[in-house]
Design a protein around this motif. Structure first.
Motif, mmCIF file in Angstrom:
data_model
loop_
_atom_site.group_PDB
_atom_site.id
_atom_site.type_symbol
_atom_site.label_atom_id
_atom_site.label_comp_id
_atom_site.label_asym_id
_atom_site.label_seq_id
_atom_site.Cartn_x
_atom_site.Cartn_y
_atom_site.Cartn_z
ATOM 1 N N ASP A 50 0.627 -1.519 -0.025
ATOM 2 C CA ASP A 50 0.003 -0.278 -0.393
ATOM 3 C C ASP A 50 0.880 1.176 -0.189
ATOM 4 O O ASP A 50 0.312 2.273 0.127
ATOM 5 C CB ASP A 50 -1.016 -0.223 1.360
ATOM 6 N N VAL A 51 2.252 1.060 -0.241
ATOM 7 C CA VAL A 51 3.086 2.314 0.105
ATOM 8 C C VAL A 51 3.262 2.552 -1.063
ATOM 9 O O VAL A 51 3.621 2.188 -2.469
ATOM 10 C CB VAL A 51 4.538 1.291 0.873
ATOM 11 N N LEU A 52 2.594 4.229 -0.732
ATOM 12 C CA LEU A 52 3.734 5.015 -2.545
ATOM 13 C C LEU A 52 4.829 4.507 -2.835
ATOM 14 O O LEU A 52 5.973 6.394 -2.443
ATOM 15 C CB LEU A 52 2.979 5.931 -2.991
ATOM 16 N N TRP A 53 5.450 3.973 -3.701
ATOM 17 C CA TRP A 53 7.383 3.631 -3.288
ATOM 18 C C TRP A 53 7.409 4.739 -4.446
ATOM 19 O O TRP A 53 7.353 4.924 -5.059
ATOM 20 C CB TRP A 53 7.957 2.423 -3.796
ATOM 21 N N THR A 54 8.836 5.293 -3.808
ATOM 22 C CA THR A 54 9.738 6.915 -5.046
ATOM 23 C C THR A 54 9.866 5.544 -6.291
ATOM 24 O O THR A 54 10.023 4.322 -5.848
ATOM 25 C CB THR A 54 10.762 6.620 -4.398
ATOM 26 N N PRO A 55 9.618 6.017 -7.809
ATOM 27 C CA PRO A 55 9.525 5.383 -8.803
ATOM 28 C C PRO A 55 10.660 4.875 -8.960
ATOM 29 O O PRO A 55 12.005 5.136 -8.044
ATOM 30 C CB PRO A 55 9.284 6.386 -9.598
ATOM 31 N N SER A 56 10.723 3.896 -9.511
ATOM 32 C CA SER A 56 12.549 3.043 -10.071
ATOM 33 C C SER A 56 13.555 3.907 -11.043
ATOM 34 O O SER A 56 12.984 4.825 -11.649
ATOM 35 C CB SER A 56 11.707 1.906 -10.291
ATOM 36 N N ASP A 63 12.685 8.753 -13.992
ATOM 37 C CA ASP A 63 13.516 10.156 -14.847
ATOM 38 C C ASP A 63 11.660 10.586 -15.747
ATOM 39 O O ASP A 63 11.395 11.818 -15.514
ATOM 40 C CB ASP A 63 14.051 10.396 -15.733
ATOM 41 N N GLU A 64 11.002 9.662 -15.708
ATOM 42 C CA GLU A 64 9.686 10.282 -16.719
ATOM 43 C C GLU A 64 8.876 10.210 -16.170
ATOM 44 O O GLU A 64 8.523 11.648 -15.965
ATOM 45 C CB GLU A 64 9.261 8.462 -17.348
ATOM 46 N N GLN A 65 8.506 10.207 -15.009
ATOM 47 C CA GLN A 65 7.128 11.215 -13.795
ATOM 48 C C GLN A 65 7.903 12.581 -13.236
ATOM 49 O O GLN A 65 6.994 12.996 -12.825
ATOM 50 C CB GLN A 65 7.540 9.959 -12.823
ATOM 51 N N VAL A 66 9.141 12.381 -12.881
ATOM 52 C CA VAL A 66 9.258 13.380 -11.991
ATOM 53 C C VAL A 66 10.964 13.913 -12.377
ATOM 54 O O VAL A 66 11.461 15.424 -11.914
ATOM 55 C CB VAL A 66 9.974 12.954 -10.068
ATOM 56 N N GLY A 67 11.777 13.589 -13.346
ATOM 57 C CA GLY A 67 12.075 14.792 -14.580
ATOM 58 C C GLY A 67 13.461 14.269 -13.781
ATOM 59 O O GLY A 67 13.361 13.315 -12.914
ATOM 60 N N ARG A 299 14.606 17.071 -6.687
ATOM 61 C CA ARG A 299 13.442 16.130 -7.815
ATOM 62 C C ARG A 299 12.592 15.786 -7.499
ATOM 63 O O ARG A 299 11.447 15.766 -7.862
ATOM 64 C CB ARG A 299 14.418 15.604 -8.538
ATOM 65 N N LEU A 300 12.936 15.694 -6.708
ATOM 66 C CA LEU A 300 11.625 14.756 -5.695
ATOM 67 C C LEU A 300 10.408 15.373 -4.580
ATOM 68 O O LEU A 300 9.415 15.344 -4.362
ATOM 69 C CB LEU A 300 11.870 13.596 -4.909
ATOM 70 N N GLY A 301 11.136 16.685 -4.640
ATOM 71 C CA GLY A 301 10.575 17.940 -3.254
ATOM 72 C C GLY A 301 10.695 17.565 -2.603
ATOM 73 O O GLY A 301 9.779 18.018 -1.175
#
Length: 758
Positions: A50-56, A63-67, A299-301
């Motif tokens: 259920d955890v919103l893990w940081t994208p791979s 790179d695709e999701q957060v630049g 980049r992750l804020g």
């Protein structure tokens, strides 16, 4: 320091076993710093799925999701502290809006409550803001409660941090007693120390193992959140889990990803009262890891504070130098909110270098008008450094030319040159033999020869008169063994020195079209960092043997130097560059810190081919020999040129199973003459094979009076009696053909007589 009322002190409860933690009360000031979570814990994920893990990072999803990664600091051209949130830790606060927090670690056995209280009080009196204590099990967790209580009774509210490895349940228990918990992602949930390589067919296989990480970490996160305790997610280069090692390798990226996983668990519970650390005994790995983590946070804020430290830095000037290289480099870019200088010394001795590094960092911030002016005075340039990898700029060695009377290639060194300042009187008949020794030369029949730690060139502002036959002979002998003699051109014009290197300001050299004074064999130019791009580009036309980079005091040394290297890279100029550092200090520790911070911060980026330390002012307290060895220590600390055994020694704590300072001294005495060999001295198995990532050989305490010896990460000799362990270590080094006997330093009587007759 807070004085507590009798009523508050009466609220403290003495406990005899760990099960009494739940009933431990606090002074009012401590209780007011605790609070319940804003929401019931069940409102948050209870399963890893259920955890919103940081994208791979490996799949490219991040790179695709957060630049892509961008900057790693607030500004590449001005020193500004990286903006962070505030993390509360009892009465202190971490973050960019607060002063840098100075901390240390107790070396007492935590179970010895009285000794621990006394040492922590000494640390608080010295000026430290926080003290970490080791917690191996229930006994130490119970002791922490008593230590906290005893400190409150004595009027000390300095926060305590529990250092946790392998023990998730104990971490939950001790959270009742201390203000901060340090966990190591490499062994908090995954304590397996077998270094067995795992094979993950897919990234899904790797991700699936997050389940046990989440299950182990969740109760501690809930506890820390409910009590408003701080946490440090402290990754260590040498103790990455076998899981992370197999997937990412022994790399800065692996360190960062390991920490991000644990941060994701904290964030899933809306718990944000934590800081990160990325420690390594190798300053280059440490710097790269922190920069990479900072860049990821941008980049992750994210805005979590950073705890800086070079782990197992060692002792003396070497330990201070290595810490200054790592910590000082990051502070110079505005990274870091709390620091610890890990020395193999009593913790009180860590305060001065720790505090001084913080002071140096504060003086560089653009909030100070003088610092701001120096940074703004640097001409515009584009910083193209790649913080995700290390690549050293290898400057060219001086090239031979037809007709050369001497070998000029030895004037610099491919792994980093050391140039020593020498005065004319040092070359006199009565002093020359002593000077050879100070320069690190071997001698035979009075003649100097270069050795592994001999200076490559000498620098002279004045030269002995041409009619001083003895001094000129000594100078000639040095040149004949490929030691450069660098002298200002105007001095050589008055009194030539055959085969000397003429040093000119760049503008003067251009005006003279590089024409050399009589007798000079090569040109060297001094660059001050205020030259135009066009002027610097003309260095190519001069083709000097070397460049001395001596930044004008009106400029920021860091940024002006970076600009010079950027322009030379753009122009394809590969001349060797020597950092010319001037100092008027008479404090050897201050010199180590300044060198590590100011020159080390450039060498860690791969920018520089050597160093020269010049003493200025009336007093010149340091010998040529001291400055030579200090220069070589700087190069070795920056992983450039190895001239002696590298020691990785932990700073001692309550886990240490032998007298670390005494044992380290014995091992250094026995093995300190082995350049290229790294020996780790570790007080316990926690700082054992994992923390020895860079070591060839390891000396590790396992039981009281018993030592295990390692080759790399493999234990090869177990349960050695401590009194025999140093000899066994020597035998092990010999077994792997990395031993050589110490050379005799004295010459034969025949040679001495020849010298006397010369």
């Amino acid at each position: 320091m807070t004085n507590f009322s009798p009523l508050a002190l009466a609220g403290l409860l003495l406990i005899s076993d760990v099960d009494a933690f739940s009933g431990l009360s606090r002074p009012a000031s401590f209780a007011s710093r605790s609070r319940s979570g804003a929401l019931h814990m069940s409102s948050y994920p209870t399963s890893h799925s259920d955890v919103l893990w940081t994208p791979s990072i490996k799949s490219g999803a991040r790179d695709e999701q957060v630049g892509p990664l961008d900057n790693y600091c607030e500004d590449l051209y001005t020193v500004l502290r990286r903006k962070t949130r505030t993390v509360e830790c009892g009465p202190i606060k971490f973050g960019s809006e607060h002063p840098i927090v100075r901390q240390t670690m107790a070396t007492t056995m935590t179970a010895d409550v009285d000794a621990s209280i006394e040492q922590i009080m000494r640390c608080a009196d010295k000026g430290f803001d926080l003290v970490r204590v080791t917690v191996q099990g229930k006994r130490e967790a119970n002791a922490c409660a008593k230590i906290r209580e005893g400190l409150f009774k004595k009027g000390y509210d300095i926060p305590l941090c529990a250092d946790m490895h392998f023990q998730p349940v104990i971490a939950q228990l001790v959270a009742d007693a201390v203000e901060k918990i340090r966990i190591n992602p490499g062994n908090f949930a995954d304590g397996r120390k077998d270094f067995e390589e795992k094979v993950y067919e897919t990234e899904d296989d790797y991700i699936q193992e997050r389940e046990y990480l989440f299950d182990a970490m969740l109760p501690l996160v809930e506890k820390c959140k409910s009590l408003n305790r701080a946490m440090r997610i402290g990754t260590n280069h040498g103790s990455l889990s076998s899981r992370v090692l197999s997937f990412y390798g022994d790399t800065p990226r692996g360190m960062v990803e390991s920490a991000i996983e644990f941060a994701d668990i904290c964030r899933s519970q809306d718990y944000h009262n934590f800081v990160f650390s990325m420690k390594a005994s190798n300053p280059l790995v440490m710097v790269q890891s922190y920069r990479l983590l900072a860049a990821e946070q941008y980049r992750l804020g994210w805005d979590y504070p950073l705890h800086l430290g070079v782990t197992e830095a060692g002792e003396g000037e070497d330990g201070r130098m290595k810490s200054a290289v790592g910590i000082g480099t990051l502070l110079a870019d505005g990274l870091g909110d709390t620091i610890r200088v890990s020395l193999t010394e009593d913790p009180e001795f860590e305060y001065e270098p720790c505090n001084r590094l913080a002071e140096i960092a504060d003086s560089r911030l653009a909030k100070n008008e003088d610092a701001k002016k120096r940074q703004e005075a640097v001409k515009t340039y584009v910083d193209t450094r790649d913080i995700t990898s290390y690549k050293r700029r290898h400057g060219d060695l001086p090239a031979a030319k037809e007709g050369d009377a001497v070998d000029v290639s030895g004037f610099l060194h491919k792994d980093g040159a050391v140039i020593a300042e020498v005065s004319p009187e040092m070359l006199s008949a009565e002093n020359s033999q002593y000077l050879y020794q100070q320069l690190g030369c071997k001698t035979a029949v009075g003649m100097p020869f270069k050795d592994i730690a001999t200076v490559d060139s000498i620098f002279m502002r004045e030269v002995p008169s041409s009619d001083d036959t003895a001094a000129r002979t000594a100078l000639r002998r040095l040149i004949e063994v490929s030691m450069g003699v660098v002298v200002p051109a105007e001095v050589l014009e008055k009194d030539p020195v055959p085969n000397a290197v003429a040093l000119m300001k760049l503008e003067d050299a251009l005006e003279k079209n590089g024409e050399l004074p009589e007798g000079a064999i090569r040109l060297a130019v001094t660059v001050h960092g205020d030259e135009s791009d066009e002027t610097l580009a003309k260095i190519k036309d001069l083709n000097p043997a070397m460049i001395f980079l001596k930044v004008s005091p009106d400029l920021s040394q860091l940024h002006a130097s970076r600009r010079v290297f950027e322009i030379l890279k753009k122009e394809g100029i590969t001349t060797g560059i020597v950092h010319h550092y001037q100092t008027d200090t008479d404090d050897s520790n201050e010199l180590a810190l300044q060198l590590g911070t100011r020159i080390g911060s450039l060498l860690t980026d791969g920018d520089g081919d050597g160093v020269m330390i010049e003493q200025i002012g009336e007093k010149k307290p340091f010998s040529v020999d001291f400055l030579r060895t200090t220069s070589f220590s700087l190069l070795q600390g920056c992983r450039m040129r190895s001239t002696k055994t590298e020691f990785v020694s932990c700073p001692s704590c309550g886990r240490t199973l032998f007298d670390l300072q005494e044992t380290t001294a014995k091992i250094q005495e026995a093995t300190g003459h082995l350049p290229g060999v790294t020996v780790a001295v570790m007080g316990c198995i926690v700082n054992g094979p994992g923390e020895m990532a860079d070591a060839d050989f390891g000396y590790v305490g396992t039981l009281p009076g018993k030592i295990d010896l390692y080759y790399g990460k493999e234990v090869v000799r177990k349960g050695i009696v401590e009194d025999e362990a140093v000899d066994e270590l020597i035998d092990l080094i010999k077994e792997y053909d990395m031993w050589k006997d110490k050379e005799e330093e004295t010459e034969s009587e025949e040679a001495e007589e020849a010298v006397a007759a010369a």
